[in-house]
Write a protein that holds these residues in place. Structure first.
Motif, PDB file in Angstrom:
ATOM      1  N   HIS A 106       0.821  -1.213   0.000  1.00 46.95           N
ATOM      2  CA  HIS A 106       0.000   0.000   0.000  1.00 46.95           C
ATOM      3  C   HIS A 106       0.859   1.269   0.000  1.00 46.95           C
ATOM      4  CE1 HIS A 106      -3.309   2.696   0.848  1.00 46.95           C
ATOM      5  NE2 HIS A 106      -2.642   3.144   1.894  1.00 46.95           N
ATOM      6  N   HIS A 107       1.870   1.319   0.836  1.00 47.29           N
ATOM      7  CA  HIS A 107       2.707   2.519   0.941  1.00 47.29           C
ATOM      8  C   HIS A 107       3.534   2.730  -0.327  1.00 47.29           C
ATOM      9  CE1 HIS A 107       1.429   3.104   5.015  1.00 47.29           C
ATOM     10  NE2 HIS A 107       1.751   1.850   5.304  1.00 47.29           N
ATOM     11  N   GLU A 153       1.066   4.136  -2.910  1.00 44.17           N
ATOM     12  CA  GLU A 153       0.733   5.524  -2.589  1.00 44.17           C
ATOM     13  C   GLU A 153       1.891   6.462  -2.939  1.00 44.17           C
ATOM     14  OE1 GLU A 153      -0.520   8.119   1.320  1.00 44.17           O
ATOM     15  OE2 GLU A 153      -1.078   6.007   1.246  1.00 44.17           O
ATOM     16  N   ALA A 154       3.110   6.060  -2.615  1.00 45.58           N
ATOM     17  CA  ALA A 154       4.278   6.885  -2.930  1.00 45.58           C
ATOM     18  C   ALA A 154       4.461   7.014  -4.444  1.00 45.58           C
ATOM     19  CB  ALA A 154       5.533   6.284  -2.293  1.00 45.58           C
ATOM     20  N   VAL A 200       2.169   6.819  -6.821  1.00 45.09           N
ATOM     21  CA  VAL A 200       1.128   7.693  -7.370  1.00 45.09           C
ATOM     22  C   VAL A 200       1.397   9.147  -6.991  1.00 45.09           C
ATOM     23  CG1 VAL A 200      -1.338   8.255  -7.295  1.00 45.09           C
ATOM     24  CG2 VAL A 200      -0.611   5.865  -7.456  1.00 45.09           C
ATOM     25  N   ASN A 201       1.713   9.402  -5.736  1.00 50.29           N
ATOM     26  CA  ASN A 201       1.976  10.777  -5.296  1.00 50.29           C
ATOM     27  C   ASN A 201       3.161  11.397  -6.028  1.00 50.29           C
ATOM     28  OD1 ASN A 201      -0.131  10.877  -3.472  1.00 50.29           O
ATOM     29  ND2 ASN A 201       1.117  10.206  -1.750  1.00 50.29           N
ATOM     30  N   ASP A 202       4.195  10.610  -6.221  1.00 52.56           N
ATOM     31  CA  ASP A 202       5.425  11.135  -6.818  1.00 52.56           C
ATOM     32  C   ASP A 202       5.388  11.234  -8.345  1.00 52.56           C
ATOM     33  OD1 ASP A 202       6.410  11.247  -4.248  1.00 52.56           O
ATOM     34  OD2 ASP A 202       7.647   9.442  -4.445  1.00 52.56           O
ATOM     35  N   HIS A 203       4.533  10.435  -8.994  1.00 50.04           N
ATOM     36  CA  HIS A 203       4.635  10.349 -10.456  1.00 50.04           C
ATOM     37  C   HIS A 203       3.352  10.578 -11.243  1.00 50.04           C
ATOM     38  CE1 HIS A 203       8.826   9.188 -10.524  1.00 50.04           C
ATOM     39  NE2 HIS A 203       8.560   8.556  -9.396  1.00 50.04           N
ATOM     40  N   PHE A 204       2.229  10.820 -10.588  1.00 50.10           N
ATOM     41  CA  PHE A 204       1.003  10.985 -11.378  1.00 50.10           C
ATOM     42  C   PHE A 204       1.072  12.234 -12.247  1.00 50.10           C
ATOM     43  CE2 PHE A 204      -3.321  11.800 -12.584  1.00 50.10           C
ATOM     44  CZ  PHE A 204      -3.790  10.536 -12.872  1.00 50.10           C
ATOM     45  N   GLN A 205       1.525  13.352 -11.683  1.00 53.44           N
ATOM     46  CA  GLN A 205       1.604  14.587 -12.464  1.00 53.44           C
ATOM     47  C   GLN A 205       2.566  14.463 -13.633  1.00 53.44           C
ATOM     48  OE1 GLN A 205       2.299  17.629  -9.390  1.00 53.44           O
ATOM     49  NE2 GLN A 205       0.524  18.674 -10.281  1.00 53.44           N
ATOM     50  N   GLU A 239      -4.351   6.468 -15.278  1.00 57.19           N
ATOM     51  CA  GLU A 239      -4.924   5.533 -14.303  1.00 57.19           C
ATOM     52  C   GLU A 239      -4.739   4.093 -14.756  1.00 57.19           C
ATOM     53  OE1 GLU A 239      -8.995   6.554 -13.562  1.00 57.19           O
ATOM     54  OE2 GLU A 239      -8.466   8.468 -12.652  1.00 57.19           O
TER      55      GLU A 239
END
Length: 135
Positions: free
Chosen positions: A17-18, A21-22, A24-29, A50
């Motif tokens: 999970h972590h 989350e990391a 997605v947070n670091d690379h979605f943009q 997605e």
């Protein structure tokens, strides 16, 4: 009437999970920014991002390199009227985008694109020189 709420127990969350989350947070943009060069519609770019994240998460190895490798595999065959691609080859553009927007290192780009690190450096240099007239 009883309310149903999501259960936040650690035992029900996936072990990775972590990591997810990391990632997605670091690379979605940056993933969205890369995809925008190849897909015109913003909503389609978000949907594609997605899809790429879900594909990566479903694999055994959840890494930045795998994320961008999945993006490259998904982008194969996409056509675009992108002005960036009128200045350079798609391979040069992808190397440059992965370096500048994705923040990947040369060896990570080489691994993701299945190229030699020297070729990646040459592609990025070619892309940068192609962009100089625009500056």
């Amino acid at each position: 009437m009883t309310m149903i709420a999501p259960h936040n127990s650690l035992e029900l969350q996936p072990a990775c999970h972590h990591e997810v989350e990391a990632l997605v947070n670091d690379h979605f943009q940056s993933m969205y920014a890369v995809l925008k060069f190849f897909v015109e519609d913003p909503q389609e770019s978000i949907n594609l991002a997605e899809e790429i994240f879900r594909t990566t998460i479903s694999q055994e190895e959840i890494t930045v390199v795998e994320l961008y490798r999945n993006a490259l595999e998904r982008l194969e065959g996409e056509t675009s009227d992108c002005s960036l691609l009128s200045l350079m080859t798609a391979e040069c553009a992808l190397c440059w985008l992965l370096k500048e927007l994705g923040g990947l290192r040369y060896h990570e780009i080489a691994t993701a694109m299945k190229l030699d690190a020297t070729q990646v450096k040459m592609n990025i240099a070619t892309a940068r020189s192609s962009l100089l007239p625009l500056v």
